[in-house]
Design a protein around this motif. Structure first.
Motif, PDB file in Angstrom:
ATOM      1  N   SER A  43       0.781  -1.132   0.094  1.00  0.00           N
ATOM      2  CA  SER A  43      -0.003   0.046  -0.174  1.00  0.00           C
ATOM      3  C   SER A  43       0.828   1.336  -0.102  1.00  0.00           C
ATOM      4  CB  SER A  43      -0.936   0.082   1.337  1.00  0.00           C
ATOM      5  OG  SER A  43      -0.347   0.230   2.500  1.00  0.00           O
ATOM      6  N   LEU A  46       1.842   1.763  -3.798  1.00  0.00           N
ATOM      7  CA  LEU A  46       0.914   2.326  -4.499  1.00  0.00           C
ATOM      8  C   LEU A  46       0.691   3.665  -4.310  1.00  0.00           C
ATOM      9  CD1 LEU A  46      -0.953   1.295  -6.787  1.00  0.00           C
ATOM     10  CD2 LEU A  46      -2.417   0.505  -4.947  1.00  0.00           C
ATOM     11  N   ASN A  99      -3.442  -2.295   2.509  1.00  0.00           N
ATOM     12  CA  ASN A  99      -3.304  -3.037   1.380  1.00  0.00           C
ATOM     13  C   ASN A  99      -4.443  -3.096   0.701  1.00  0.00           C
ATOM     14  OD1 ASN A  99      -0.526  -3.478   1.668  1.00  0.00           O
ATOM     15  ND2 ASN A  99      -0.710  -5.415   2.875  1.00  0.00           N
ATOM     16  N   ASP A 103      -5.769   0.499  -3.147  1.00  0.00           N
ATOM     17  CA  ASP A 103      -5.981  -0.037  -4.552  1.00  0.00           C
ATOM     18  C   ASP A 103      -7.170   0.808  -4.864  1.00  0.00           C
ATOM     19  OD1 ASP A 103      -6.163  -0.796  -6.958  1.00  0.00           O
ATOM     20  OD2 ASP A 103      -7.039  -3.104  -6.552  1.00  0.00           O
ATOM     21  N   SER A 107      -7.651   4.449  -7.065  1.00  0.00           N
ATOM     22  CA  SER A 107      -8.569   4.297  -8.262  1.00  0.00           C
ATOM     23  C   SER A 107      -9.526   5.402  -8.154  1.00  0.00           C
ATOM     24  CB  SER A 107      -9.205   2.951  -8.241  1.00  0.00           C
ATOM     25  OG  SER A 107      -8.231   2.012  -8.294  1.00  0.00           O
ATOM     26  N   GLU A 225      -3.786   1.435 -12.345  1.00  0.00           N
ATOM     27  CA  GLU A 225      -4.353   0.997 -11.203  1.00  0.00           C
ATOM     28  C   GLU A 225      -3.646  -0.335 -10.889  1.00  0.00           C
ATOM     29  OE1 GLU A 225      -8.617   0.538 -11.701  1.00  0.00           O
ATOM     30  OE2 GLU A 225      -8.799   2.502 -11.995  1.00  0.00           O
ATOM     31  N   ASN A 226      -3.331  -0.503  -9.255  1.00  0.00           N
ATOM     32  CA  ASN A 226      -2.591  -1.548  -8.779  1.00  0.00           C
ATOM     33  C   ASN A 226      -1.088  -1.832  -9.296  1.00  0.00           C
ATOM     34  OD1 ASN A 226      -2.338  -3.773  -7.017  1.00  0.00           O
ATOM     35  ND2 ASN A 226      -2.974  -5.221  -8.568  1.00  0.00           N
TER      36      ASN A 226
END
Length: 305
Positions: A43, A46, A99, A103, A107, A225-226
């Motif tokens: 996380s 990202l 985590n 995501d 997004s 994304e991701n």
């Protein structure tokens, strides 16, 4: 085949792919040695990748993007620290929540800030420039591997040595490791346990922030994304296998990245793409298996007990 396995193209690609894994693992080693259970590196990475994208896009400067990624990594580590150190939450629960939530969070921001779904690419999103090293390029084989990378790659190579020295050759590292070994004993020597735990989690956020920033700014100039795609979990695996040693964690991270680079090179040989994509994870399982076997061989008495 040998030219592919040990070729300069494959090795150079492995080095580039290893950078986010190495940075995440050496940063996470500090938390591991301080006795902090943190598997939220995915996380952290990202979130940093997204805000690095924003920084580079709005400023037109990739180094501003890296700085924004670092701030995002520090912000994630601060959230983790507050929840675990001051709210008494479980590190495992907080890690899983971060985590799973990051995501969706990135997004949501991607859609509402940049107006895109899935991925974002724009000419104003600028990647880090590559550097030409005047002396290195004259070294046979090694020069072709080490030359023409961006600044973060060379910073990573220096950071491996720097973090190992900090961990094992300085009073700071000694106190940090003592906190992880025995908190009460560390307190009796005058060490502020909470302060050193905060140091460790912020160091983790700093390095993972750079690792996340290099994902969109390392040459692709795209955010998806991701985007971390399990790299944070691979870094956690490297940390656990290395038992918090930054040097060993970097080595295992490079092995994972090498497997990914080799898989990409082997796609031209007609190997099924599913098997190729799974190769880095097969490498992870193999390393874990041999690490477990080695540990049992060194401690046969525990098995007998």
């Amino acid at each position: 085949m040998l030219s592919i396995i040990l070729g300069t193209v494959t090795m150079a690609a492995a080095l580039r792919l290893a950078v986010p894994l190495i940075l995440s693992s050496i940063g996470g080693c500090f938390g591991d040695r301080a006795g902090i259970f943190n598997i939220a590196l995915e996380s952290f990475m990202l979130c940093s990748a997204f805000f690095a994208t924003l920084g580079s896009y709005y400023s037109g400067n990739p180094y501003v993007g890296v700085f924004c990624g670092i701030l995002a990594g520090l912000g994630c580590s601060a959230l983790f620290g507050v929840m675990v150190f001051h709210m008494g939450s479980s590190g495992m629960v907080v890690s899983i929540a971060m985590n799973l939530g990051m995501d969706a969070f990135t997004s949501f921001l991607l859609l509402n800030i940049l107006g895109k779904r899935g991925s974002f690419m724009d000419p104003k999103l600028i990647s880090l420039p590559t550097l030409q090293l005047p002396l290195v390029d004259k070294i046979p084989y090694v020069g072709e591997i080490l030359n023409k990378h961006n600044l973060v790659v060379y910073f990573t190579l220096l950071a491996i040595a720097g973090t190992w020295i900090t961990m094992y050759q300085t009073p700071f590292g000694l106190r940090l490791r003592s906190v992880g070994i025995n908190e009460k004993a560390a307190q009796t020597t005058g060490t502020n346990v909470l302060r050193y735990k905060w140091y460790s989690v912020l160091i983790t956020g700093f390095f993972v922030g750079i690792a996340g920033a290099i994902l969109p700014l390392g040459g692709t100039s795209i955010f998806t994304e991701n985007m971390s795609a399990g790299r944070g979990f691979l870094a956690v695996a490297a940390i656990m296998i290395a038992k918090g040693n930054p040097l060993l964690a970097s080595l295992y991270s490079f092995l994972f990245a090498y497997a990914e680079a080799l898989a990409a090179s082997m796609q031209n040989f007609g190997i099924p793409s599913q098997l190729v994509l799974a190769l880095p994870y097969f490498m992870t399982i193999t390393v874990l298996l041999f690490s477990g076997i080695r540990t049992k061989m060194k401690n046969p008495s525990k098995e007998a007990a």
